[in-house]
Scaffold this active site. Structure first.
Site, PDB file in Angstrom:
ATOM      1  CE  LYS A 269      22.534  31.319  -5.680  1.00 40.27           C
ATOM      2  NZ  LYS A 269      22.284  30.881  -4.322  1.00 40.27           N
TER       3      LYS A 269
ATOM      4  CG  HIS B 126      -3.346  22.371  -8.014  1.00 40.27           C
ATOM      5  ND1 HIS B 126      -3.928  22.189  -6.783  1.00 40.27           N
ATOM      6  CD2 HIS B 126      -4.370  22.489  -8.896  1.00 40.27           C
ATOM      7  CE1 HIS B 126      -5.256  22.184  -6.913  1.00 40.27           C
ATOM      8  NE2 HIS B 126      -5.546  22.374  -8.194  1.00 40.27           N
TER       9      HIS B 126
ATOM     10  CB  SER C 254      26.325  34.253  -2.757  1.00 41.27           C
ATOM     11  OG  SER C 254      27.060  33.456  -1.849  1.00 41.27           O
TER      12      SER C 254
ATOM     13  CD  GLU D 255      15.031  35.045  -1.875  1.00 41.04           C
ATOM     14  OE1 GLU D 255      15.146  33.843  -1.635  1.00 41.04           O
ATOM     15  OE2 GLU D 255      16.005  35.813  -1.977  1.00 41.04           O
TER      16      GLU D 255
END
Ligand code: ARG
Length: 475
Positions: A293, A166, A287, A300
């Protein structure tokens, strides 16, 4: 149509004789599949060569015709390979294109090639031949990926980290155990593809449009020439069914789902809050606005591609009347995309996994403070004779009291304090509560103990050598 050497002018469709009017350009293009099935060209030619050899051997076409067809097919294959001949994008499909070139070059001898077959059995054959070619490559990608994961698992057999359920800290495991879990999943994926390869090992050619042929075809000979175990059993099933495509699309969807889950962990781990992994600059992007970044785009994107693979699987699922329906043409675009996606994702995932730098100090530190030792304390009581449910309740109360007192671990309580909860607690409790000991003590088959983990790694390594389907189709 002009006859002689060279590519044909755009031939009329193979079925033109029946229809006084033809679909307009846009409608024709709508139902054409050449843009997708062009990758089956060499498979189509291989199937045609086996077919014409059989037509010649059975006297269905004169031996001289069979030889001319075979020589021309070989030439077309070479020309496509070298680029001397280009696939005409205006052709309806790859089968029409190859037959069109044969007819343009050989005249009536070219027109003999389609005796006893239909594009329905042709496309079922071509797709199988293609899969037989590419699945071993995909299985090899899986094998290489499993192998990288196992190397990394071995490297980190002793790196303790929190295991999660979880997404809450649960029990200590090792990073190696975690990596080996991923390797287990991909190893099964490789086996699944091997199983699928075994099941598609039947030759559909000779099934015709749906009911075979009145010509004395030799299905056994064609199956053998093409390296299939046997001809398919039922001609209707052979042209109507696509379960071989479905199960491979499903296997690809499962691969992507696995990669997606691993990448989800990687994305979370690479966050500042977690800080378990540094993907390195070559496996990150920046970025356009935020100069600081360093984003895990590759992970992803692999996660993101699971959706299209599941979508491809769904594209293939519907109830169609038997036997062939044009809907089945849609199978290839979906299937090819799933195969391409799995291949590219595995390659990128592998590079990323090989380069990842794990912060083992931070991982081990994360084992402290979350009461990951609670199960160990309960099992300590069980070993001393307490029924498990009572042990669970006892430790749960200790955990609650510790939290209320601002303590971050059971070991922060003295033995005297702990004995107030149960007289079964003794000095030997404390060593049992350390994360390292918790991992070491879990040496059952499947557990995270480093010796046991090495056994798991060995089992998976052995499988890479001889998984199902390996002997029949390489890799
Ligand atoms: N392009 C078709 C496919 O991919 C080939 C079979 C066409 N058969 C037909 N009767 N229209 O399924």
């Amino acid at each position: 149509m002009t006859e002689g050497q060279g590519a044909p002018r755009q031939a009329s469709p193979l079925w033109a004789g029946r229809l006084a009017e033809k679909p307009g350009r846009e409608a024709f293009a709508f139902q054409a599949s050449i843009a997708v099935d062009r990758r089956l060209a060499q498979d189509d030619i291989a199937g045609s060569r086996a077919h014409v050899a059989m037509l010649g051997a059975r006297g269905i076409v004169p031996a001289e015709t069979a030889e001319a067809l075979d020589a021309e097919l070989a030439r077309i294959s070479g020309e496509l390979e070298s680029g001397a001949l280009e696939i005409d994008p205006r052709a309806e499909d790859i089968h029409s294109f190859v037959e069109g070139v044969l007819t343009a070059r050989l005249g009536d001898r070219g027109r003999a090639v389609h005796a006893g077959r239909s594009r329905n059995d042709q496309v079922a054959l071509d797709t199988r031949l293609y899969l037989r070619r590419v699945l071993p490559e995909l299985r090899a990608e899986l094998a290489r990926t499993v192998s990288v994961l196992l190397d990394r698992a071995e490297e980190h057999a002793g790196s303790v980290m929190p295991g999660y359920t979880h997404l809450q800290r649960a029990q200590p495991v090792s990073l190696g155990h975690w990596l080996c879990a991923w390797a287990c999943a991909l190893s099964r994926d490789r086996e699944r593809l091997g199983d699928a390869l075994g099941r598609l090992d039947e030759c559909p050619l000779g099934s015709g449009a749906l009911a075979g042929s009145t010509l004395p075809l030799d299905r056994e000979a064609v199956a053998k020439a093409l390296g299939f175990r046997r001809p398919s059993l039922n001609s209707m099933d052979s042209v109507a069914d696509r379960d071989f495509a479905l199960e491979i699309a499903a296997a690809c969807a499962i691969i992507q789902t696995h990669l997606s889950r691993f990448c989800e962990d990687i994305v979370i781990w690479s966050s500042e809050e977690w800080g378990f992994v540094d993907l390195g600059e070559a496996w990150s992007t920046g970025s356009s606005i935020m100069p600081q970044k360093k984003n895990p785009d590759f992970a992803e994107l692999i996660r993101g591609k699971a959706g299209r693979s599941v979508g491809n699987l769904v594209t293939l699922l519907k109830g169609l009347p038997y036997a062939y329906d044009k809907d089945l043409q849609e199978d290839k675009e979906a299937l090819f995309d799933s195969l391409d996606t799995a291949q590219s994702c595995l390659r990128i995932f592998r590079g990323m996994a090989a380069a990842a730098r794990f912060d083992t100090g931070r991982m081990e530190a994360a084992c402290a403070g979350g009461f990951l030792e609670a199960t160990d304390a309960a099992e300590y009581l069980v070993k001393k004779g307490m029924p498990f449910r009572r042990a669970h309740e006892t430790v749960a109360v200790i955990v609650r009291d510790c939290i209320a007192a601002g303590q971050r671990g059971i070991a922060q309580r003295s033995l005297e304090e702990l004995r107030a909860y149960s007289p079964l607690f003794g000095e030997d409790l404390y060593p049992a509560l350390s994360p390292r000991q918790a991992v070491r003590a879990r040496d059952l088959p499947g557990g995270p103990d480093s010796g046991e983990l090495k056994r798991q790694i060995g089992v998976l390594r052995e499988k890479l050598g001889d998984g199902p389907g390996a002997s029949a189709h390489g890799v």
